[in-house]
Design an enzyme around this catalytic site. Structure first.
Site, short mmCIF file in Angstrom:
data_model
loop_
_atom_site.label_atom_id
_atom_site.label_comp_id
_atom_site.label_asym_id
_atom_site.label_seq_id
_atom_site.Cartn_x
_atom_site.Cartn_y
_atom_site.Cartn_z
N GLY A 95 0.81 -1.22 0.00
CA GLY A 95 0.00 0.00 0.00
C GLY A 95 0.84 1.26 0.00
O GLY A 95 1.89 1.31 -0.62
N ASP A 130 2.26 5.73 -11.23
CA ASP A 130 1.81 6.88 -12.02
C ASP A 130 0.31 7.10 -11.83
O ASP A 130 -0.15 8.24 -11.71
CB ASP A 130 2.11 6.66 -13.51
CG ASP A 130 3.56 6.27 -13.75
OD1 ASP A 130 4.41 6.62 -12.90
OD2 ASP A 130 3.85 5.63 -14.77
N1 ATP Z 1 1.04 -6.20 -6.05
C1 ATP Z 1 0.22 -5.22 -5.68
N2 ATP Z 1 -0.97 -5.49 -5.08
C2 ATP Z 1 -1.80 -4.51 -4.70
N3 ATP Z 1 -1.54 -3.20 -4.87
C3 ATP Z 1 -0.38 -2.85 -5.45
C4 ATP Z 1 0.56 -3.83 -5.89
N4 ATP Z 1 1.61 -3.18 -6.46
C5 ATP Z 1 1.33 -1.86 -6.38
N5 ATP Z 1 0.13 -1.66 -5.77
C6 ATP Z 1 -0.55 -0.37 -5.56
O1 ATP Z 1 0.05 0.60 -6.40
C7 ATP Z 1 0.66 1.64 -5.61
C8 ATP Z 1 1.92 2.12 -6.28
O2 ATP Z 1 2.79 1.03 -6.45
P1 ATP Z 1 4.38 1.10 -6.32
O3 ATP Z 1 4.76 1.37 -4.92
O4 ATP Z 1 4.89 -0.14 -6.95
O5 ATP Z 1 4.70 2.40 -7.19
P2 ATP Z 1 5.98 2.78 -8.08
O6 ATP Z 1 7.16 1.99 -7.62
O7 ATP Z 1 6.08 4.25 -8.06
O8 ATP Z 1 5.51 2.30 -9.50
P3 ATP Z 1 5.85 2.86 -10.95
O9 ATP Z 1 6.53 1.71 -11.63
O10 ATP Z 1 4.54 3.18 -11.58
O11 ATP Z 1 6.73 4.07 -10.79
C9 ATP Z 1 0.85 1.02 -4.23
O12 ATP Z 1 0.88 2.01 -3.23
C10 ATP Z 1 -0.39 0.12 -4.13
O13 ATP Z 1 -1.54 0.89 -3.79
MG MG Z 2 7.06 5.50 -9.46
#
Ligand code: ATP
Ligand code: MG
Length: 322
Positions: free
Chosen positions: A232, A259
């Protein structure tokens, strides 16, 4: 500005967009002739994905940044389809392409990444002109810096925008984030690894994440949202810290979940949502993104149907201290 109302809800800035090209090759072999079974190209880049999700949610969005002049059609089609105002500065060369070779037999993925085009000083001037001409309260700057620009570029753009009363969301990593926070953007959304790199510290517990985010809030950033993949996200403001936990869902692609979360955060700001409501909406945006390969959302209704499934907990409030 017409009757005091900005023309666009949001402008997003993508200096280093990319075309994501997925090709399926069974039994892919290096050093041999390989036959492509399927291929699919999508225009991407973080600011483009943020714009896509906001447009799907019904917002008036404009996009700018740099696009290589030689391969624009996929982007132009996307913007036309989503009624996104295209103010990208066209620069010499080709927008970078990332090729993902998926092998369904050997269950391997091979990445081939092309370099992006270099921008010239005149391109930066053209970008600044576009930003000044585009009328919006919110500006989202997202993704990596292209080759050939200074690491302070996001900081300088953000300082310029804030000086004329615009609100800035910055979503980037590494040195660009490090220098970018010097401008004190209104909102940042690092993932946990980006935050660890920014504060130069391993963050092993929820309390440590909140502590690190609070320090950034003390520097003047209004909202620090730290995303933590399937665990999360943590939303920290001057008044409170809220933890949003997603339900277990079937993930189609994690690309662009962050994003979509940035888009949800901006949608919440435009509605003057509370921190808790913002956490719920932003998480629902990210969940919709996880259920599809393309950028953007299926529909606003899909977002709303997932909102109730997000669990929200207040981990800290300012009143706790008194
Ligand atoms: N496997 C998963 N199951 C449930 N929710 C997820 C999962 N992966 C990501 N999320 C949701 O998506 C949000 C953003 O994911 P993440 O932390 O991976 O972002 P990021 O690393 O910035 O991704 P990006 O590759 O888009 O830059 C998380 O806070 C969560 O709410
Ligand atoms: Mg990101």
């Amino acid at each position: 500005m017409e009757n005091g109302v900005p023309k666009f809800d949001v402008v997003t800035v993508t200096l280093n967009p990319a075309i994501d090209r997925t090709v399926t090759i069974p039994n892919f072999t290096a050093g041999a002739v390989n036959r492509v079974e399927q291929e699919h190209s999508t225009p991407g880049g973080k600011g483009v994905n943020v714009a896509s999700a906001l447009a799907d949610y019904g917002h008036l969005v404009a996009v700018t940044g740099f696009l290589g002049r030689e391969n624009t059609p996929l982007f132009v089609d996307l913007f036309a389809r989503k009624k996104i105002e295209d103010r990208f500065v066209r620069i010499t060369g080709r927008t970078r392409v990332g090729i993902k070779i998926i092998d369904p037999v050997l269950h391997q993925t091979t990445d081939v990444n092309f370099p992006g085009p270099k921008s010239a000083p005149a391109d930066l001037d053209a970008l600044r002109e576009q930003l000044a001409a585009l009328d919006s309260t919110w500006v989202a700057i997202a993704g990596s810096l292209p080759p050939g620009v200074n690491a302070e570029l996001y900081r300088d753009i953000a300082i310029g925008l804030k000086a004329v009363g615009r609100k800035v969301v910055l979503d980037t990593s590494g040195e660009a984030l490090h220098r970018g926070v010097e401008a004190v953007p209104n909102i940042i959304k690092p993932n946990i690894y980006e935050l660890e790199a920014l504060v130069d510290k391993r963050l092993q517990s929820e309390a440590e994440v909140i502590e690190a985010a609070k320090k950034l809030v003390e520097q003047g950033i209004e909202l620090v949202a730290v995303s933590m993949g399937k665990d999360g996200a943590c939303f920290v403001s001057e008044a409170a810290a809220v933890i949003a936990r997603p339900p277990e869902i079937e993930v189609k692609s994690t690309v662009g979940a962050g994003d979509a979360m940035v888009a949800g955060i901006i949608a919440a700001q435009l509605r003057k949502f509370s921190l808790k409501q913002c956490a719920r909406l932003a998480t629902a945006f990210s969940l919709v993104a996880l259920t599809r390969i393309e950028s953007g959302l299926t529909s606003a209704a899909a977002v709303h149907s997932l909102m109730d499934q997000v669990s929200i907990r207040e981990a800290w409030t300012r009143e706790d201290q008194f």
